[in-house]
Design an enzyme around this catalytic site. Structure first.
Site, PDB file in Angstrom:
ATOM      1  N   PRO A   1       1.691   3.559   5.731  1.00 32.06           N
ATOM      2  CA  PRO A   1       1.800   4.069   4.454  1.00 32.06           C
ATOM      3  C   PRO A   1       2.702   4.670   3.687  1.00 32.06           C
ATOM      4  CG  PRO A   1       1.320   5.374   6.496  1.00 32.06           C
ATOM      5  CD  PRO A   1       1.693   4.278   7.252  1.00 32.06           C
TER       6      PRO A   1
ATOM      7  N   GLY B   1     -23.881  -4.263 -22.318  1.00 35.22           N
ATOM      8  CA  GLY B   1     -23.784  -3.140 -20.901  1.00 35.22           C
ATOM      9  C   GLY B   1     -23.939  -3.650 -20.044  1.00 35.22           C
TER      10      GLY B   1
ATOM     11  N   GLU C   1      -1.316  -9.010  -0.380  1.00 35.32           N
ATOM     12  CA  GLU C   1      -0.197 -10.159   0.138  1.00 35.32           C
ATOM     13  C   GLU C   1      -0.043 -10.665  -0.909  1.00 35.32           C
ATOM     14  OE1 GLU C   1      -1.067 -12.090   2.281  1.00 35.32           O
ATOM     15  OE2 GLU C   1      -3.024 -11.311   2.735  1.00 35.32           O
TER      16      GLU C   1
HETATM   17  C1  LIG Z   1      -8.266  -4.012   0.119  1.00 35.91           C
HETATM   18  C2  LIG Z   1      -7.595  -3.873   0.716  1.00 35.91           C
HETATM   19  C3  LIG Z   1      -7.149  -4.634   1.434  1.00 35.91           C
HETATM   20  C4  LIG Z   1      -5.602  -5.357   2.578  1.00 35.91           C
HETATM   21  N1  LIG Z   1      -5.277  -5.572   3.441  1.00 35.91           N
HETATM   22  C5  LIG Z   1      -4.150  -5.533   3.938  1.00 35.91           C
HETATM   23  C6  LIG Z   1      -4.428  -6.375   5.491  1.00 35.91           C
HETATM   24  O1  LIG Z   1      -5.002  -6.910   6.255  1.00 35.91           O
HETATM   25  N2  LIG Z   1      -3.105  -6.361   5.881  1.00 35.91           N
HETATM   26  C7  LIG Z   1      -2.255  -6.019   5.270  1.00 35.91           C
HETATM   27  O2  LIG Z   1      -0.552  -5.784   6.045  1.00 35.91           O
HETATM   28  N3  LIG Z   1      -2.172  -5.099   4.333  1.00 35.91           N
HETATM   29  C8  LIG Z   1      -3.276  -5.084   3.193  1.00 35.91           C
HETATM   30  N4  LIG Z   1      -3.783  -4.986   2.304  1.00 35.91           N
HETATM   31  C9  LIG Z   1      -2.370  -3.874   1.361  1.00 35.91           C
HETATM   32  C10 LIG Z   1      -1.322  -4.841   0.543  1.00 35.91           C
HETATM   33  O3  LIG Z   1      -0.806  -5.813   0.657  1.00 35.91           O
HETATM   34  C11 LIG Z   1      -0.605  -3.595  -0.168  1.00 35.91           C
HETATM   35  O4  LIG Z   1      -0.939  -3.043  -1.075  1.00 35.91           O
HETATM   36  C12 LIG Z   1       0.287  -4.447  -1.232  1.00 35.91           C
HETATM   37  O5  LIG Z   1       1.081  -5.203  -0.808  1.00 35.91           O
HETATM   38  C13 LIG Z   1       1.226  -3.162  -1.878  1.00 35.91           C
HETATM   39  O6  LIG Z   1       1.946  -1.976  -1.335  1.00 35.91           O
HETATM   40  P1  LIG Z   1       1.460  -0.788  -1.390  1.00 35.91           P
HETATM   41  O7  LIG Z   1      -0.205  -0.265  -1.608  1.00 35.91           O
HETATM   42  O8  LIG Z   1       2.112  -0.145  -0.710  1.00 35.91           O
HETATM   43  O9  LIG Z   1       1.988  -0.363  -3.006  1.00 35.91           O
HETATM   44  P2  LIG Z   1       3.903  -0.602  -3.202  1.00 35.91           P
HETATM   45  O10 LIG Z   1       4.405  -0.986  -2.588  1.00 35.91           O
HETATM   46  O11 LIG Z   1       3.838   1.348  -3.334  1.00 35.91           O
HETATM   47  O12 LIG Z   1       3.416  -0.821  -4.476  1.00 35.91           O
HETATM   48  C14 LIG Z   1       3.017   0.084  -5.852  1.00 35.91           C
HETATM   49  C15 LIG Z   1       3.393  -0.267  -7.344  1.00 35.91           C
HETATM   50  O13 LIG Z   1       4.788  -0.837  -7.449  1.00 35.91           O
HETATM   51  C16 LIG Z   1       5.430  -2.030  -7.225  1.00 35.91           C
HETATM   52  N5  LIG Z   1       6.078  -1.912  -6.778  1.00 35.91           N
HETATM   53  C17 LIG Z   1       6.861  -1.836  -5.958  1.00 35.91           C
HETATM   54  N6  LIG Z   1       7.843  -2.621  -5.099  1.00 35.91           N
HETATM   55  C18 LIG Z   1       8.867  -3.335  -6.883  1.00 35.91           C
HETATM   56  C19 LIG Z   1      10.026  -4.146  -7.144  1.00 35.91           C
HETATM   57  N7  LIG Z   1      10.710  -3.391  -6.421  1.00 35.91           N
HETATM   58  N8  LIG Z   1       9.670  -3.909  -8.735  1.00 35.91           N
HETATM   59  C20 LIG Z   1       9.422  -3.762  -9.083  1.00 35.91           C
HETATM   60  N9  LIG Z   1       7.889  -3.137  -8.825  1.00 35.91           N
HETATM   61  C21 LIG Z   1       7.745  -2.422  -7.458  1.00 35.91           C
HETATM   62  C22 LIG Z   1       4.366  -2.970  -6.555  1.00 35.91           C
HETATM   63  O14 LIG Z   1       4.036  -3.798  -7.551  1.00 35.91           O
HETATM   64  C23 LIG Z   1       2.830  -1.639  -6.930  1.00 35.91           C
HETATM   65  O15 LIG Z   1       2.288  -2.104  -8.896  1.00 35.91           O
HETATM   66  C24 LIG Z   1      -4.831  -4.336   1.839  1.00 35.91           C
HETATM   67  C25 LIG Z   1      -4.459  -3.326   0.649  1.00 35.91           C
HETATM   68  C26 LIG Z   1      -6.209  -3.911  -0.229  1.00 35.91           C
HETATM   69  C27 LIG Z   1      -6.559  -2.926  -1.535  1.00 35.91           C
END
Ligand SMILES: Cc1cc2nc3c(=O)[nH]c(=O)nc-3n(C[C@H](O)[C@H](O)[C@H](O)COP(=O)(O)OP(=O)(O)OC[C@H]3O[C@@H](n4cnc5c(N)ncnc54)[C@H](O)[C@@H]3O)c2cc1C
Length: 384
Positions: free
Chosen positions: A134, A341, A364
């Site tokens: 989270p 549409g 990823e």
């Molecule tokens: C449907 C789905 C399936 C998934 N499956 C898996 C799985 O099987 N296993 C797993 O481990 N994870 C999984 N994920 C997680 C996914 O890899 C993460 O959502 C992703 O890595 C981004 O992390 P976050 O959502 O915490 O976003 P954050 O890291 O909080 O990022 C939020 C925004 O800030 C930007 N950001 C963050 N840091 C920087 C920086 N230094 N410079 C510029 N921009 C930045 C990001 O690009 C993004 O736009 C899944 C996600 C989804 C939605």
């Protein structure tokens, strides 16, 4: 099939056979049920046995572990064809292959390999990969999940979220902080102290099962540590590199489905007394979509060739994953627009692909993160 640059000639007969049998499976078994699965928000579990029968789990593994030693090109083509059906289906395969089978193969002990790889390759066990938390997404080093050494092994505590396949999985590869750094662990999900909940209310990847894994003093044997994970996050990123390779190919499958649907639609939809394909603006859209599709497919081919020659730099995968996701979204958006549409109706599939690609763009490694990886390669400066 349109093939202006004669890409087809680059594939071996075996690669074409694997691609075409996957394409037929998608046409016959996936397309009739995928709209309903997406609408219901459920992964079509009845396809798991068929994916195993097609030999798609662990297909790049050596035969002694239940694989078929397939080339990276063959694997890429499989990802492309599955994602022509749905990104959720390709995600299921990517996680099983690149994020469960691969970590065990690359980082596991002999006993872990002997036990798990044949079962995973036969589809008798389903795997998932828990890195994201989270409060730790793009920055996995800030993870809080911990593994403490205890008399009878390790005690795990923490939460992993957004985990693809978690609600269906038998085993998870989980990354946790130990006193010696981050390590990977194999966790059977029926152990006491593990709870799995499904993530609901998604408007993307609805036909994929996504969940949260919680560990409350979950005790696992010492043998469940992946011995090759001693390099910590570097080992985890090695697995993600494999998955990103499949995503680059897969995204172009979703994009090519959108392109084909939009072209057919433009040729048959008549307005102002002629097909909309006869208008210059629609032809501009189609030309732009096709150009980016062809460019990305050739890039993917070179990526796979380097992969097969074991010369692939992970930064090249970042370049290809970033490009494929950006261009696939562009192609899907233009396709949606060409359908007017009808573009927002699930019956025409484009809106489903477009919604799915929003996840593919983020997971990823987000677009920003792959941009920064490339930026570091180009400047030598880490700007994360
Ligand atoms: C449907 C789905 C399936 C998934 N499956 C898996 C799985 O099987 N296993 C797993 O481990 N994870 C999984 N994920 C997680 C996914 O890899 C993460 O959502 C992703 O890595 C981004 O992390 P976050 O959502 O915490 O976003 P954050 O890291 O909080 O990022 C939020 C925004 O800030 C930007 N950001 C963050 N840091 C920087 C920086 N230094 N410079 C510029 N921009 C930045 C990001 O690009 C993004 O736009 C899944 C996600 C989804 C939605």
């Amino acid at each position: 099939m349109l093939d202006l640059m004669q890409l087809e000639a680059q594939f071996t007969a075996e690669e074409i056979l694997i691609r075409d049998s996957t394409a037929q499976f998608v046409r016959d078994q996936v397309m009739p049920i995928i709209t309903n699965a997406f609408e219901q928000g459920e992964f079509p579990t009845q396809l798991i046995g068929q994916l195993a029968q097609l030999g798609l789990f662990g297909m790049t593994l050596p035969e002694r572990y239940g694989g078929s030693d397939a080339s990276a090109i063959a694997y890429g083509l499989v990802c492309q064809e599955l994602e022509r059906g749905d990104s959720g289906l390709r995600s299921f395969l990517s996680v099983q292959n690149s994020l469960c089978i691969y970590p065990i193969y690359a980082l596991g002990s002999d006993a872990q390999k002997q036990y798990w790889l044949p079962r995973l390759a036969r589809g008798e066990a389903i795997g998932c990969f828990g890195l994201t938390e989270p409060d730790a997404g793009s920055d996995p080093a800030s993870m809080r999940t911990s593994a403490q050494q205890v008399d009878d092994g390790w005690a795990l505590n923490g939460t992993k979220t957004w985990i693809t396949n978690a609600p269906l999985a038998d085993v998870a590869i989980v990354w946790a902080k130990t006193s010696a750094g981050i390590r990977g662990f194999l966790i059977e999900l029926d152990r006491p102290g593990v709870s799995v909940t499904s993530i609901k209310h998604k408007l993307s990847m609805r036909a994929s099962a996504t969940g949260e894994l919680s560990f409350d003093n979950c005790i696992i044997p010492a043998d469940n540590l992946l011995p090759g994970s001693e390099r910590g996050l570097v080992a985890a990123l090695k697995c993600l590199t494999q998955a990103r390779f499949g995503i680059a190919w897969g995204a172009m499958g979703a994009a090519s489905a959108c392109f084909d649907i939009a072209r057919d639609y433009a040729l048959t939809r008549t307005q102002f007394g002629r097909p909309i394909a006869a208008t210059q603006l629609i032809q501009h859209d189609l030309a732009t979509m096709y150009t980016e599709l062809v460019k990305a497919q050739w890039l993917n081919l070179q990526l796979a060739r380097l992969h097969d020659q074991q010369q692939l730099d992970p930064t090249a995968i970042s370049l290809a994953k970033r490009n494929a996701c950006e261009q696939a979204l562009m192609i899907a958006r233009r396709a949606r627009h060409i359908l007017g549409g009808n573009g927002i109706s699930l019956e025409y599939h484009v809106i489903r692909h477009l919604a799915n690609l929003e996840t593919v763009y983020t997971y990823e490694g987000t677009d920003n993160i792959h941009t920064l990886i490339l930026g570091k390669y180009l400047t030598g400066i880490a700007a994360f």
